[in-house]
Design a protein around this motif. Sequence first.
Motif, short mmCIF file in Angstrom:
data_model
loop_
_atom_site.label_atom_id
_atom_site.label_comp_id
_atom_site.label_asym_id
_atom_site.label_seq_id
_atom_site.Cartn_x
_atom_site.Cartn_y
_atom_site.Cartn_z
N GLU A 193 0.80 -1.21 0.00
CA GLU A 193 0.00 0.00 0.00
C GLU A 193 0.84 1.27 0.00
N VAL A 194 2.11 1.14 0.40
CA VAL A 194 2.90 2.36 0.63
C VAL A 194 4.22 2.40 -0.14
N THR A 195 4.59 1.32 -0.80
CA THR A 195 5.86 1.33 -1.52
C THR A 195 5.75 0.53 -2.82
N GLU A 196 6.54 0.91 -3.80
CA GLU A 196 6.52 0.22 -5.09
C GLU A 196 7.38 -1.05 -5.07
N THR A 197 8.18 -1.22 -4.03
CA THR A 197 9.04 -2.41 -3.93
C THR A 197 8.77 -3.13 -2.60
N PRO A 198 7.56 -3.67 -2.44
CA PRO A 198 7.21 -4.29 -1.15
C PRO A 198 8.06 -5.50 -0.79
N ASP A 199 8.48 -6.26 -1.80
CA ASP A 199 9.28 -7.46 -1.51
C ASP A 199 10.65 -7.09 -0.92
N VAL A 200 11.27 -6.08 -1.51
CA VAL A 200 12.57 -5.64 -1.00
C VAL A 200 12.42 -5.06 0.41
N ALA A 201 11.40 -4.24 0.60
CA ALA A 201 11.16 -3.67 1.93
C ALA A 201 10.89 -4.77 2.95
N LEU A 202 10.14 -5.79 2.54
CA LEU A 202 9.87 -6.92 3.43
C LEU A 202 11.16 -7.62 3.82
N GLY A 203 12.05 -7.83 2.86
CA GLY A 203 13.33 -8.49 3.16
C GLY A 203 14.13 -7.73 4.20
N TYR A 204 14.16 -6.40 4.10
CA TYR A 204 14.89 -5.60 5.07
C TYR A 204 14.27 -5.72 6.47
N LEU A 205 12.95 -5.72 6.54
CA LEU A 205 12.28 -5.86 7.84
C LEU A 205 12.53 -7.24 8.44
N LEU A 206 12.55 -8.26 7.59
CA LEU A 206 12.81 -9.61 8.09
C LEU A 206 14.26 -9.77 8.54
N GLU A 207 15.16 -8.98 7.97
CA GLU A 207 16.55 -8.99 8.46
C GLU A 207 16.60 -8.47 9.89
N ILE A 208 15.79 -7.47 10.18
CA ILE A 208 15.74 -6.95 11.56
C ILE A 208 15.20 -8.02 12.49
N ARG A 209 14.14 -8.69 12.08
CA ARG A 209 13.57 -9.76 12.92
C ARG A 209 14.59 -10.87 13.15
N ARG A 210 15.26 -11.27 12.08
CA ARG A 210 16.25 -12.34 12.21
C ARG A 210 17.35 -11.95 13.18
N ALA A 211 17.78 -10.69 13.15
CA ALA A 211 18.86 -10.25 14.03
C ALA A 211 18.46 -10.39 15.50
N PHE A 212 17.23 -10.04 15.83
CA PHE A 212 16.79 -10.16 17.23
C PHE A 212 16.64 -11.62 17.64
N ILE A 213 16.12 -12.45 16.74
CA ILE A 213 15.96 -13.87 17.06
C ILE A 213 17.31 -14.57 17.17
N SER A 214 18.27 -14.17 16.35
CA SER A 214 19.56 -14.85 16.32
C SER A 214 20.32 -14.76 17.64
N VAL A 215 20.09 -13.70 18.40
CA VAL A 215 20.84 -13.51 19.63
C VAL A 215 20.17 -14.18 20.82
N VAL A 216 18.95 -14.71 20.65
CA VAL A 216 18.21 -15.31 21.76
C VAL A 216 18.99 -16.44 22.45
N PRO A 217 19.61 -17.39 21.72
CA PRO A 217 20.34 -18.46 22.43
C PRO A 217 21.41 -17.94 23.38
N LYS A 218 22.02 -16.81 23.05
CA LYS A 218 23.07 -16.28 23.92
C LYS A 218 22.53 -15.85 25.27
N TYR A 219 21.25 -15.45 25.32
CA TYR A 219 20.65 -15.04 26.59
C TYR A 219 20.57 -16.21 27.57
#
Length: 375
Positions: free
Chosen positions: A102-128
């Motif tokens: 609804e807000v960008t012409e490249t939703p797939d690319v924008a989605l990939g960047y947001l999922l990179e943020i999610r992955r970064a937070f999940i990746s550090v969970v085992p260290k906790y």
Amino acid sequence: MKWWEVPVRPKPSVLEKLHTAVSEPCEVLEDFELFRRTMISTLDPDEPLVRALRGEEIHHVHPVRFLLEEVLDNPATLVDAVERVTRWSLSGVLELRMALEEVTETPDVALGYLLEIRRAFISVVPKYLEEPCLETVAGPLLVEVALMACTEGFLEDEDLGKAAELVAKVVGTDQCIVEALPSLEIQYGDIVPKFASPARVWTIFTLLCHTCANRLPPLEELTEPLENVELGPVEELELLNGYLEETIATLEIEDERVEKWISDILVDTVERAAELIQLLSQPTELAENILNSGATVRVGWIEIEPKEYDPLWEEKGAQESLYSRIKRIQNLIGVEHADEVIERASALGLGGVELPAGGGVEVESSVETLRRMIG
């Protein structure tokens, strides 16, 4: 009085010191009031960290029960827990893409960047769980608060750029997408699932670990909740691969390179999430990690003593439990070290305690063990 019956109520100085220790990488968030207000405004008012920020008590003191009940929603088996974190890792992916259309012409690319943020937070969970201390979670907490400030519209112009720069640099994504989050109307909770959130889960969990290191419960009382969680039917884990493939297929990404990029992110995210459950399958090791977190909190050059983060125990619980603690120590290190026990108790202002009679077994570094057990 049981160790888990005394609530935790950290003094305001604890969170202020934690903020001081980590805020330097982000000039915008060096203002503690902004740091505090961002979390209180973004998180649910019943979140334990929000309660602590308001000066209220935390009643869920057992760190393992906290994980099972408040984070994993009381899984019947470890397989059940794996299924839950897998689904949470993939939750809302299609909805995110539809919102981006609804807000960008490249939703797939924008989605990939947001999922990179999610992955970064999940990746550090085992260290906790491997290193359960506030020093481990402090850095990710700062990044998360910066992300909150960006998504929730607390920052503008230059300040928004500085916070977005921190998030992008740490998680390894594009700064422009972070700066664009307010206009994209993407909420913080759409990106970071609860089980991966330093603010919603892991800051409190690690604080409870330090609390355990201060109160020193028996190892078996820490492991007991996990001993009731069985492995479960392992063959059901194969069904999760189908759920992952279904999630990727529903996105209907036309560009093959972008599809592979997002697929790799999602697969990696799920694999890292499953590591959390692997660590929970080792109760004794987890309990030992918790007790090794240290009664004195150290984050960078900052030190926080138990009287600051666990004052209610110091006031109510410590003296009442001293006799039983000394008895446990004597059984561990031997009656020949009774003089050290009494000397340390006197130094704490808790003299006059009559040492229980009985034998014990000698272990290496007994005096150091004694100091650690008494606190």
